[in-house]
Write an enzyme that holds these catalytic residues in place. Sequence first.
Site, short mmCIF file in Angstrom:
data_model
loop_
_atom_site.label_atom_id
_atom_site.label_comp_id
_atom_site.label_asym_id
_atom_site.label_seq_id
_atom_site.Cartn_x
_atom_site.Cartn_y
_atom_site.Cartn_z
N PRO A 211 0.83 -1.24 -0.06
CA PRO A 211 0.06 0.11 -0.22
C PRO A 211 0.89 1.43 0.33
O PRO A 211 0.16 2.49 0.10
CB PRO A 211 -0.73 -0.38 1.58
CG PRO A 211 -0.05 -0.45 2.22
CD PRO A 211 1.02 -1.87 1.32
N THR A 242 0.86 -5.64 2.82
CA THR A 242 2.06 -5.43 3.16
C THR A 242 2.61 -4.44 4.45
O THR A 242 1.14 -3.42 3.97
CB THR A 242 2.96 -5.76 2.57
OG1 THR A 242 3.08 -4.56 1.49
CG2 THR A 242 3.46 -6.85 1.85
N ASP A 271 8.39 -2.20 -8.83
CA ASP A 271 9.53 -3.27 -9.62
C ASP A 271 10.03 -3.57 -8.15
O ASP A 271 10.46 -5.19 -7.93
CB ASP A 271 9.69 -2.07 -10.32
CG ASP A 271 10.10 -1.88 -11.76
OD1 ASP A 271 8.71 -2.69 -11.99
OD2 ASP A 271 9.86 -1.18 -12.58
#
Length: 637
Positions: A211, A242, A271
């Site tokens: 988030p 997470t 990424d």
Amino acid sequence: MDKEHEVLLNAFVIAKKRYRVFYNAGILVWEDESSKKAKTTVPITDVLSVSVSKLPHANGKQWMKRSKAAAAAPPPPHPPAAAIVRNEAHGSLDSDRIPVLSGSTTTNTLATTSSNIPHNHSNRGSLNDLSDDDRREASDYLDAGTIQAADFKYLILHYAALVCQKTNRWRVRAVALHNSEPRLVELWYNRLSSDLRDQNRPKHLLLFLNPYGGKKNALALYERYAKPLFRLAGVDINLIITQRAQQIYDIVTSKSILLDNYDGLVCCGGDGTFAELFNGLVTRTMMDCGIDIKYPAYLPKPNIPIGVIPAGSTDTVACCLNGTTDIKTCIIHIILGQHSGLDISAVYSADAAAKCDEGASPAGTGRPRPQLLKLFASALSYGYLGDIAYDSEKYRWMGPKRYDYSGFKKFLANRGYNAEIVVHLDRRGKQDPNDGVRCLDKCARCRKAKYGRDCGGERASYEDDDTEPLVVRGKFLMVSGANISCSCERSPQGFSPYCHLGDGLLDLVLVRHTSMFNNLRLLLTMTSKTKKLSELPFVEIYRTKEFRFTANGQSETNGGEIAPAISSEMMCRSKWNCDGEVLLDTNIIVESNCQLIQVFRRGILPAGTAGNGGIDQRAAATNPADDKESCCFGLCN
């Protein structure tokens, strides 16, 4: 009769027009009886779901409006828990299953402890959350085991369609086929459902959501786009949100979680989130195989595919895999379940490999292995991009704008770094990074690399005996190892547009230190849609399986001893930018591993090729308004 040779041919009514509908060998065709030009062809591999209904609610607009209204209104008090039912049109109405891990990865690292995050993140609804209209609509759809007793006259199909080949965007389309005979509707439903079950698609996914990455809207994107599509396709999602860095790595490598219970691992983030996922997955595979994770003799291939839902700053990996960063396209590709191999490059410490012969491959047999530092999927950059990654950590409060700010500072500094690079090139000269061949659907080079290794045949890359070392010394603005082309919205051509996803090779990009004017040319070229870095005179690109990097430009004397650098400027070192993460070790060895992991994706179609595996598909609607009417929950626009 064998299903492969069985032919279904009946007349259905679609949008008040009569159509001939034909299905054979996994190909579905509906054609307007009054005009042969109004024809749509859809393979079963593109069908997301099939259901039957008493009403032609194919587009789900009423459901979407009720869902938004229900979300705005406070939830009513729940009555006593009712029995859980399963409905084929709305999915299994059960709650999420979030794994609770013991040890270092406890429940306080999961989203369930965060007060500002909703408790229920299941892609399934709850029976008590349905309004009266929802309950009535649910009864209009097929409930498992009740088709024989019901009087269903509508066959509802949701399928994926390539709506814009230039941008590689896919959308979900829906069609309602009406027939007055429920027996025929039942026959078509059973046949299509049977063929859909034969497709190797994921039904249980473990999804990690970051988030805090990018614009910090990953959760909103998941709720708006991913959750309805996964629910439509009947994919069960176990969602973990997470709360800290490296949490995905810790969860995946934990023995408390059974990866065999899932058909794939997916991350929603940028990424860096994707890098954390496959680093953890490869490490977990090494642990399961009893391989030393610090000094591995080899890197084993995981047997579970992974996927990425783009929600980061640049989303380079998602762009190279799918040809777009469009979130709906990436979700559709995950649902359809097709996957292919992706090269992963390993970074080893050169300082810890002193016992190895100079220039020797880490994969060489009989030599001690160096220490494994990191794995990367997109790019590893030293110099300019490494300085940006290191400097931008001080400005995380700025969000994605911190990269622009740090980039401007480092551009004005125009700092160069002395280094020595030993790159292993093909002795036959067959690996040209400027050959003009892009990695597209059914790429011949990647297929040759895969089957050459699996079958022991001719290798698409090359062995150590087919290479010769080339030593490059000098002062560089930037040194980058591109595992993929690294194209994205900011850099349409990327580092090397002809770098392939699964050929077992990487492209080494060397940018010599030069004037500010040439640096400006470099930045303009990287943001250009047509120009390439290889066209610049101060840029060199080499295609190789591995290279060794030594900072400060140390050179070897005639006596074989290493002469240390004297200049204070030469002693200045940069940092490595490894998939967005700062790597402090400077002297490294980089080796590409051919198709180490499997990723959910569909190949990027060449220009002028129709979608759906080359099958011509034309929308039955003739204007944008009709297309809008046939979309899935309004998500296809």
